[in-house]
Design a protein around this motif. Structure first.
Motif, mmCIF file in Angstrom:
data_model
loop_
_atom_site.group_PDB
_atom_site.id
_atom_site.type_symbol
_atom_site.label_atom_id
_atom_site.label_comp_id
_atom_site.label_asym_id
_atom_site.label_seq_id
_atom_site.Cartn_x
_atom_site.Cartn_y
_atom_site.Cartn_z
ATOM 1 N N UNK A 191 0.818 -1.214 0.000
ATOM 2 C CA UNK A 191 0.000 0.000 0.000
ATOM 3 C C UNK A 191 0.847 1.256 0.000
ATOM 4 N N UNK A 192 1.905 1.266 0.795
ATOM 5 C CA UNK A 192 2.788 2.442 0.867
ATOM 6 C C UNK A 192 3.489 2.684 -0.459
ATOM 7 N N UNK A 193 3.991 1.626 -1.082
ATOM 8 C CA UNK A 193 4.694 1.775 -2.365
ATOM 9 C C UNK A 193 3.741 2.291 -3.443
ATOM 10 N N UNK A 194 2.509 1.782 -3.457
ATOM 11 C CA UNK A 194 1.541 2.211 -4.468
ATOM 12 C C UNK A 194 1.189 3.687 -4.296
ATOM 13 N N UNK A 195 0.967 4.114 -3.052
ATOM 14 C CA UNK A 195 0.631 5.518 -2.791
ATOM 15 C C UNK A 195 1.767 6.423 -3.243
ATOM 16 N N UNK A 220 2.138 9.215 6.533
ATOM 17 C CA UNK A 220 1.572 8.481 7.675
ATOM 18 C C UNK A 220 1.603 6.984 7.398
ATOM 19 N N UNK A 221 1.326 6.601 6.162
ATOM 20 C CA UNK A 221 1.357 5.187 5.791
ATOM 21 C C UNK A 221 2.745 4.605 6.041
ATOM 22 N N UNK A 222 3.785 5.336 5.662
ATOM 23 C CA UNK A 222 5.151 4.841 5.857
ATOM 24 C C UNK A 222 5.434 4.624 7.340
ATOM 25 N N UNK A 223 5.037 5.601 8.159
ATOM 26 C CA UNK A 223 5.300 5.501 9.598
ATOM 27 C C UNK A 223 4.557 4.315 10.192
ATOM 28 N N UNK A 224 3.271 4.183 9.863
ATOM 29 C CA UNK A 224 2.483 3.094 10.426
ATOM 30 C C UNK A 224 2.963 1.734 9.915
#
Length: 809
Positions: A450-454, A686-690
């Protein structure tokens, strides 16, 4: 008895310091993350609920389809609010708000820029909860040139909240009188204005036009159940009040309008749904997205589950170490019930300790989280009312959930079996533990993908050819305040070295100012050929300054007098009109008016500009028509210099010469463009941190499991080393069981992540693709992280002296 449980639990936890530290750290990280997400979600869901009557307040929206255009507006017609109050007895009140845009307010000898200014009806104080600190809410905005300001604004300009009766000057010449001071509007509001000007000060607010919408209109119903009744009455109301004007302007009735496939509807949206469920043209602020609330809620839950899974895994993995303890206790008369209480007490102590650490972490990290998410969340008295009970619930729920399985599992050991040493507690024998490891790393792989796609989508947005060049373009946003001197200012800038060109217009691809007009392909008013495009007033320098490309025809020219009736259209407009060669073709603009001769104006197309993006990449490029007309709403300056600060200084100097008392408000076009995607950028960070936190928590559990797996196989490792096994063989033996589970997690999580992230990308009309390497890289990363986590314990066990492990045999 209870005291004994606590004392025994403390001794057990203290004895196993490594186990305790890993569990507390993992739980604390999971709880802290979950609490931050809860604060974020509660903040998002609380918008506009500060209004006492929030459940009875609705906004009227407009849904318009005409020809090939379909637009949803958050605004409605000027006379609608008054009509609703007069015509419908169940409407208690109605109020309009109109954003005034950038305004200058005099303070001493300087004009300060204010962006949170709006016109409002006097009834706004009856509809919304805006407590008046001084002044009379019933009369505060009834007279022209009156204004109500917030308490912070009153302190800013008058150093006191007692500002009623004081004069205030807007835009260097408009004199208003302060008639009220209200409390600052809460942050959790879909509009946040500091200055409210009386609506009667705006001339066009009193018009009776039913085909022009530019006022955010709110109704207060006597009971929320009347909402469906009111919405059902809108078609008849529009027929009554707008039918005649439609006949005059479009030469057709509403029935004929709808028979041609067009429609003109009004609908209601509850006040509390606006922030998360409305992103229409004409919003009073940047709203949130319900989708992200669901995403963050799921992430918070998943991270908390990962932390709970760690506890269950580690507790059951060390079952062999406690099996004899359980056997001895049972032989000495302890019942299973008391053993369950004992293990639950340990779990609750661990959870309590982790919660304390998590709460401290939340207080420390909250300012950073606010900065990252663009929020102003604070834990105050109001928050504490639900936050404290929530913590108690978390301690009991998480403690019971995480400790229940280990408690029931460990207390079920048979004393005869365990005291004979026949209990098998190897890693391979626990299907549940294997499932939980797969669950943990499945979530981690999902978050990585999910993080890579975003981030790939954000990179796609940042690097996509937009049809214009936003780099090194300085925007002076308030040139409209210069009046006739705006043209003089533009000419002055041409003498500054480093200024390549400039264009004077408020219609920019990154600006929020939009204007629409009705056009026809011919003079027959055939609505199937009708076009309802963005209509922008530009000068001859617009296209070269923004580095756009003419694909047919030519640009406007100041030397060509006929260009006053000429237009330039974009490719989307040409496609809609079905014109392969649009140059010199006529196009007809609706003008309104009572007589047919006044109702249409023939224009001619002088050129076609290549399609360019002026909305979010979530939306398809719409038709745009440029007219050669004066507009001084803003000034865009194309720079060609490395000394940006030096040029800005010279621009400010020229500004000060023309308007010495007015502050110059400026930005860069690339910054304005980035602001459109600020939400996605924040979500990406935020996605990366989580994701990192989820991986760290999962690895903590895996680290503990590897330690216990190595401990349980100490003698096996010793025998293998005596028989000639080297370190590589031992490490491979200890790692393969875990790596198999991680690979299984990748196989399960990858298709699910691909499907859900593809659904997220569907929100963008222009988007990247999820390439195979994204899934492969996420899987490889998860395997590498898992192997590094396991390898420390595996290598440590492989290097141990076999004499130490076999000496008791």
């Amino acid at each position: 008895m209870f005291k004994n449980y606590i004392k025994t639990a403390y001794r057990s936890l203290y004895k196993n310091k490594a186990f305790t530290a890993i569990n507390i750290l993992g739980l604390a990280m999971g709880l802290a993350t979950c609490l931050l997400i809860v604060l974020y979600v509660v903040d998002e869901l609380s918008y506009d609920r500060y209004n006492i009557k929030h459940d009875r307040i609705f906004r009227v929206n407009e849904d318009l389809k005409f020809g090939g255009n379909h637009v949803e507006y958050a605004v409605a017609m000027p006379p609608l609010a008054k009509t609703l109050k007069v015509e419908y007895p169940y409407v208690e009140d109605a109020a309009r708000i109109k954003n005034a845009g950038t305004t200058h307010v005099r303070k001493g000898n300087t004009n300060l820029v204010e962006n949170r200014v709006a016109f409002a009806d006097p009834s706004i104080f009856n509809v919304f909860t805006l407590p008046m600190l001084s002044g009379d809410a019933k009369t505060a905005l009834t007279e022209p040139n009156t204004v109500v300001i917030t308490e912070s604004t009153a302190r800013k300009y008058f150093n006191t909240t007692d500002a009623v009766g004081k004069p205030i000057i807007f835009n260097d010449h408009e004199n208003f009188k302060v008639t009220g001071v209200i409390k600052d509007i809460p942050t959790q509001s879909h509009f946040n204005f500091d200055i409210l000007l009386s609506m009667v000060s705006l001339p066009d607010s009193r018009t009776n036009e039913w085909l022009r919408s530019n006022y955010n209109t709110y109704v207060l119903l006597k009971d929320k159940s009347y909402a469906a009744t009111l919405q059902a009455s809108f078609p008849a109301m529009l027929q009554k009040f707008s039918g005649q004007q439609m006949q005059s302007e479009l030469k057709m009735s509403i029935k004929e309008f709808e028979a041609g496939g067009s429609f003109f509807h009004l609908n209601l949206i509850p006040l509390t749904d606006i922030h998360l469920q409305s992103n229409m043209t004409g919003e009073l602020g940047a709203n949130g997205t319900e989708q992200y609330v669901y995403i963050f809620s799921a992430i918070g839950l998943f991270i908390l589950l990962i932390a709970c899974v760690n506890f269950m895994n580690l507790s059951t993995a060390r079952s062999a170490n406690r099996a004899r303890e359980v056997g001895v206790r049972k032989v000495l008369g302890s019942s299973r019930k008391y053993l369950i209480y004992q293990f639950l007490a340990e779990s609750l102590m661990l959870t309590s300790g982790a919660t304390v650490i998590a709460v401290v972490a939340v207080f420390v990290l909250l300012p950073m989280f606010n900065n990252l998410s663009g929020k102003q969340i604070a834990i105050d008295v109001t928050t504490a009312k639900w936050f404290a009970p929530a913590l108690l619930f978390v301690i009991s729920a998480v403690g019971s959930l995480a400790g229940s399985y280990p408690a029931f599992y460990l207390s079920a050991f048979q004393p005869i079996t365990v005291l004979k040493g026949k209990l098998s507690a190897g890693f391979k024998n626990s299907r549940l533990r294997s499932f939980l490891v797969v669950f943990q790393f499945g979530i981690s792989v999902f978050l990585i993908i999910g993080t890579v796609v975003i981030y790939n989508q954000l990179h796609f947005i940042q690097t996509k050819n937009l049809g214009f060049n936003r780099n090194q373009v300085l925007i002076i946003q308030n040139t409209g305040e210069l009046g006739d001197q705006a043209g003089v200012f533009k000419k002055e800038l041409a003498t500054i070295p480093g200024v390549k060109s400039s264009t004077l217009t408020g219609f920019l691809p990154t600006a929020g100012w939009r204007n629409t007009r009705i056009y026809f392909k011919d003079a027959t008013y055939n609505q199937k050929d009708a076009l309802f495009p963005q209509t922008w007033q530009v000068d001859a320098d617009y296209i070269p300054t923004l580095d756009m490309k003419i694909v047919q025809g030519r640009n406007f020219s100041a030397a060509n007098l006929s260009d006053s009736s000429g237009v330039i259209i974009n490719e989307a407009a040409a496609r809609f009109l079905g014109l392969k060669n649009a140059v010199d073709k006529p196009i007809y603009q609706s003008q309104g008016g009572e007589r047919a001769a006044d109702n249409i104006k023939q224009l001619h197309i002088v050129g076609v500009v290549k399609d360019f993006h002026f909305n979010s990449l979530r939306q398809q490029i719409e038709p745009v028509i440029f007219t050669y007309d004066g507009n001084n709403g803003a000034l865009a300056i194309r720079l060609n210099t490395a000394d940006i600060n030096g040029v800005i200084g010279q621009v400010k100097s020229r500004w000060a010469t023309i308007s010495p008392n007015m502050q110059m408000n400026y930005s860069f076009m690339d910054q304005d463009f980035d602001a459109i995607y600020r939400t996605e950028q924040r979500i990406g960070k935020i996605f990366i941190i989580f994701t990192t936190l989820a991986i760290v928590i999962a690895c903590l559990g895996l680290f503990g499991l590897a330690a216990y797996a190595s401990e349980q196989r100490t003698k096996e490792i010793g025998i293998r080393k005596v028989l000639g096994a080297n370190v590589t063989i031992i490490v491979g033996m200890l790692s393969k069981d875990f790596i198999k589970l991680v690979l299984l997690a990748i196989v399960i999580a990858s298709p699910l992540a691909w499907y859900l992230m593809n659904m997220w990308l569907q929100d963008f009309a222009y988007r990247t693709s999820i390439h195979w390497w994204v899934l492969a890289a996420a899987g490889a990363g998860a395997v590498l992280i898992a192997f590094v986590t396991i390898s420390y314990q595996s290598v440590k066990a492989a290097l141990a002296n076999p004499v130490q492990s076999l000496r008791s045999e």
